[in-house]
Design a protein around this motif. Structure first.
Motif, PDB file in Angstrom:
ATOM      1  N   LEU A  98      -1.795  54.537 -73.004  1.00  0.00           N
ATOM      2  CA  LEU A  98      -1.769  53.267 -72.270  1.00  0.00           C
ATOM      3  C   LEU A  98      -0.325  52.795 -72.084  1.00  0.00           C
ATOM      4  O   LEU A  98       0.077  51.750 -72.615  1.00  0.00           O
ATOM      5  N   PRO A  99       0.474  53.530 -71.328  1.00  0.00           N
ATOM      6  CA  PRO A  99       1.880  53.129 -71.161  1.00  0.00           C
ATOM      7  C   PRO A  99       2.031  51.805 -70.418  1.00  0.00           C
ATOM      8  O   PRO A  99       3.064  51.152 -70.537  1.00  0.00           O
ATOM      9  N   THR A 148       1.107  56.385 -86.133  1.00  0.00           N
ATOM     10  CA  THR A 148       0.232  57.203 -85.298  1.00  0.00           C
ATOM     11  C   THR A 148      -0.448  56.366 -84.223  1.00  0.00           C
ATOM     12  O   THR A 148      -0.549  56.781 -83.059  1.00  0.00           O
ATOM     13  N   ALA A 149      -0.919  55.176 -84.598  1.00  0.00           N
ATOM     14  CA  ALA A 149      -1.581  54.310 -83.626  1.00  0.00           C
ATOM     15  C   ALA A 149      -0.636  53.925 -82.498  1.00  0.00           C
ATOM     16  O   ALA A 149      -1.012  53.950 -81.314  1.00  0.00           O
ATOM     17  N   LEU A 150       0.605  53.564 -82.835  1.00  0.00           N
ATOM     18  CA  LEU A 150       1.569  53.201 -81.787  1.00  0.00           C
ATOM     19  C   LEU A 150       1.881  54.390 -80.893  1.00  0.00           C
ATOM     20  O   LEU A 150       2.028  54.243 -79.669  1.00  0.00           O
ATOM     21  N   ASP A 151       1.974  55.578 -81.473  1.00  0.00           N
ATOM     22  CA  ASP A 151       2.242  56.776 -80.675  1.00  0.00           C
ATOM     23  C   ASP A 151       1.107  57.032 -79.686  1.00  0.00           C
ATOM     24  O   ASP A 151       1.341  57.244 -78.490  1.00  0.00           O
ATOM     25  N   VAL A 152      -0.133  57.028 -80.180  1.00  0.00           N
ATOM     26  CA  VAL A 152      -1.277  57.350 -79.321  1.00  0.00           C
ATOM     27  C   VAL A 152      -1.470  56.283 -78.251  1.00  0.00           C
ATOM     28  O   VAL A 152      -1.694  56.587 -77.067  1.00  0.00           O
ATOM     29  N   LEU A 153      -1.372  55.019 -78.644  1.00  0.00           N
ATOM     30  CA  LEU A 153      -1.530  53.938 -77.672  1.00  0.00           C
ATOM     31  C   LEU A 153      -0.461  54.008 -76.582  1.00  0.00           C
ATOM     32  O   LEU A 153      -0.735  53.790 -75.400  1.00  0.00           O
ATOM     33  N   ASN A 213       8.674  43.137 -74.675  1.00  0.00           N
ATOM     34  CA  ASN A 213       8.785  44.102 -73.575  1.00  0.00           C
ATOM     35  C   ASN A 213       9.318  45.446 -74.046  1.00  0.00           C
ATOM     36  O   ASN A 213      10.128  46.089 -73.370  1.00  0.00           O
ATOM     37  N   ILE A 214       8.872  45.864 -75.216  1.00  0.00           N
ATOM     38  CA  ILE A 214       9.229  47.177 -75.749  1.00  0.00           C
ATOM     39  C   ILE A 214       7.947  48.006 -75.799  1.00  0.00           C
ATOM     40  O   ILE A 214       7.269  48.094 -76.840  1.00  0.00           O
ATOM     41  N   TRP A 215       7.565  48.535 -74.667  1.00  0.00           N
ATOM     42  CA  TRP A 215       6.333  49.329 -74.598  1.00  0.00           C
ATOM     43  C   TRP A 215       6.414  50.278 -73.411  1.00  0.00           C
ATOM     44  O   TRP A 215       6.802  49.866 -72.327  1.00  0.00           O
ATOM     45  N   PRO A 216       6.075  51.543 -73.640  1.00  0.00           N
ATOM     46  CA  PRO A 216       5.724  52.139 -74.925  1.00  0.00           C
ATOM     47  C   PRO A 216       6.949  52.278 -75.818  1.00  0.00           C
ATOM     48  O   PRO A 216       8.083  52.316 -75.323  1.00  0.00           O
ATOM     49  N   VAL A 217       6.722  52.393 -77.106  1.00  0.00           N
ATOM     50  CA  VAL A 217       7.826  52.500 -78.057  1.00  0.00           C
ATOM     51  C   VAL A 217       8.438  53.898 -77.951  1.00  0.00           C
ATOM     52  O   VAL A 217       7.703  54.895 -77.981  1.00  0.00           O
ATOM     53  N   ARG A 228      -6.601  63.574 -88.318  1.00  0.00           N
ATOM     54  CA  ARG A 228      -7.902  62.897 -88.266  1.00  0.00           C
ATOM     55  C   ARG A 228      -7.761  61.505 -87.670  1.00  0.00           C
ATOM     56  O   ARG A 228      -8.561  61.074 -86.837  1.00  0.00           O
ATOM     57  N   PHE A 229      -6.714  60.783 -88.076  1.00  0.00           N
ATOM     58  CA  PHE A 229      -6.522  59.428 -87.571  1.00  0.00           C
ATOM     59  C   PHE A 229      -6.160  59.448 -86.091  1.00  0.00           C
ATOM     60  O   PHE A 229      -6.591  58.592 -85.320  1.00  0.00           O
ATOM     61  N   ARG A 230      -5.362  60.435 -85.679  1.00  0.00           N
ATOM     62  CA  ARG A 230      -5.029  60.559 -84.261  1.00  0.00           C
ATOM     63  C   ARG A 230      -6.304  60.768 -83.436  1.00  0.00           C
ATOM     64  O   ARG A 230      -6.485  60.146 -82.385  1.00  0.00           O
TER      65      ARG A 230
END
Length: 398
Positions: free
Chosen positions: A368-369, A359-364, A260-264, A117-119
């Motif tokens: 948005l890489p 979950t938020a970090l995964d989806v973002l 500068n660690i993105w995406p995780v 649901r949050f994803r």
């Protein structure tokens, strides 16, 4: 002579670590006239105090901001002691009873069921804003999914989400952030309006239960909980979902982009969450009252004195965390922080908070890489006694 805390200054939230390091080395038990409290700064002392309810009492520790004017206290009346029966504001045996009741809604299965649901909530937000190429992360990306998930969990109708969000913000400002006298009265009126709303929600679920947290807690009124306890539980969980968790996400994204660690990397997301909570925790500490005289590091904390357990300092203690001012995404003991509490007062919603952040970090990262900070923006943290959060964070992407 070590300087005092100053919660009205920018450094108190943004860059307190040199000050806190001096306290840990020179005055690990520090009396702060500005806070009106004794401050514990070393990791071992903070952890021990969290686990020692016989000497460090939680009773009344969240009850009311000591900065409120008498006029504001008069306006609040009996609600000046709001949170007096919240689970984090009481000692055993009341704490044991309250936590047992609340934990029924936070089973591993129930928490895991909220992940998809949050994803979807994060995906929905990104569907709307991704074409724009830029946003203020805090209101535009970070807060909306958590606010909506918490609303669905509690049972707040979608039409009331904005009302709750604005009033929760006012509640935080009233009790946990220094405010001028006139503004305190405005915030007090907003707070009373918010309490009346939650009270009506509880009454509605008592009359017509649904599949939500409010109905579950309302069903326990009379057997395990009181009406006031249910109102305070709901109100405070709404605070966490509308303020604390989104603040931690904003702090985390700001940290990861600066590093500068993105995406995780997917295999490091969970550890990244822990390291972000350690180095940029949304919670700075918890207050306690000394039940008896307490002798610690040559200082006597008198019975009845207010104490701040500085989890912010503990999370940067060099005896526990090697090179603590350096962000290390693979730090092996990153989860030794106490940003979510410790012992019997470990946050009952900790598993859900971690799920939301991961979950938020995964989806973002997936969507948005190329996420990056907008250049030239001023960064200023919200002034607070016990919280760290960014009111704005401008970001861009391709």
């Amino acid at each position: 002579m070590i300087a005092d805390f100053d919660v009205s200054s920018d450094w108190h939230v943004a860059a307190p670590y040199g000050f806190l390091r001096g306290l840990r080395h020179e005055q690990p038990v520090f009396h702060s006239p500005h806070l009106g409290a004794y401050v514990l700064t070393r990791h071992e002392d903070v952890r021990a105090a969290y686990g020692d309810a016989k000497r460090f009492s939680s009773a009344g520790s969240l009850t009311i901001s000591r900065s409120l004017t008498q006029a504001t206290r008069d306006r609040l009346g009996e609600h000046g002691s709001f949170l007096s029966s919240f689970v984090a504001n009481v000692d055993p045996p009341d704490h044991t009873r309250l936590r047992r009741s609340v934990s029924r809604a936070f089973t591993p299965r129930a928490v895991a069921a909220m992940e998809e649901r949050f994803r979807r909530l994060n995906e929905d937000v990104l569907d709307r804003v991704e074409p724009d190429g830029r946003a203020d992360f805090v209101p535009g990306l970070g807060h909306i999914p958590s606010t909506k998930l918490t609303a669905r969990f509690i049972g707040v109708p979608e039409s009331d989400e904005e009302f709750v969000k604005s009033h929760v913000k006012d509640w935080f400002m009233l009790f946990l952030s220094p405010q001028p006298a006139d503004r305190q009265l405005e915030l007090a009126d907003s707070f009373l309006e918010y309490l009346a709303y939650v009270d009506r929600l509880v009454a509605a679920r008592a009359a017509a239960p649904q599949d939500d947290f409010t109905s579950l807690m309302t069903s326990l009124i009379g057997s395990e909980l009181t009406h006031r306890e249910v109102v305070e539980l709901i109100s405070t969980i709404l605070l966490g979902g509308n303020d604390t968790v989104p603040n931690q996400l904003g702090n985390s994204v700001y940290r990861l982009l600066r590093e500068n660690i993105w995406p995780v990397p997917a295999d490091l997301t969970q550890n990244a969450v822990e390291e972000c909570m350690r180095i940029d925790g949304a919670s700075l500490g918890s207050f306690r009252y000394a039940i008896t005289d307490i002798d610690l590091h040559g200082v006597t904390i008198p019975a009845g004195a207010l104490c701040l357990l500085s989890t912010d300092s503990a999370a940067h203690d060099e005896t526990v965390f090697d090179d603590p001012e350096t962000f290390r995404i693979d730090r092996p003991n990153a989860d030794a922080h106490m940003t979510l509490g410790y012992g019997i007062h470990f946050c009952v919603g900790a598993a859900l908070a971690r799920l939301q952040l991961r979950t938020a970090l995964d989806v973002l990262g997936e969507r948005l890489p190329g996420l990056r900070l907008a250049p030239g923006q001023p960064i200023a943290y919200r002034k607070s006694i016990v919280g760290r959060g960014l009111p704005a964070l401008l970001v861009e992407w391709d």
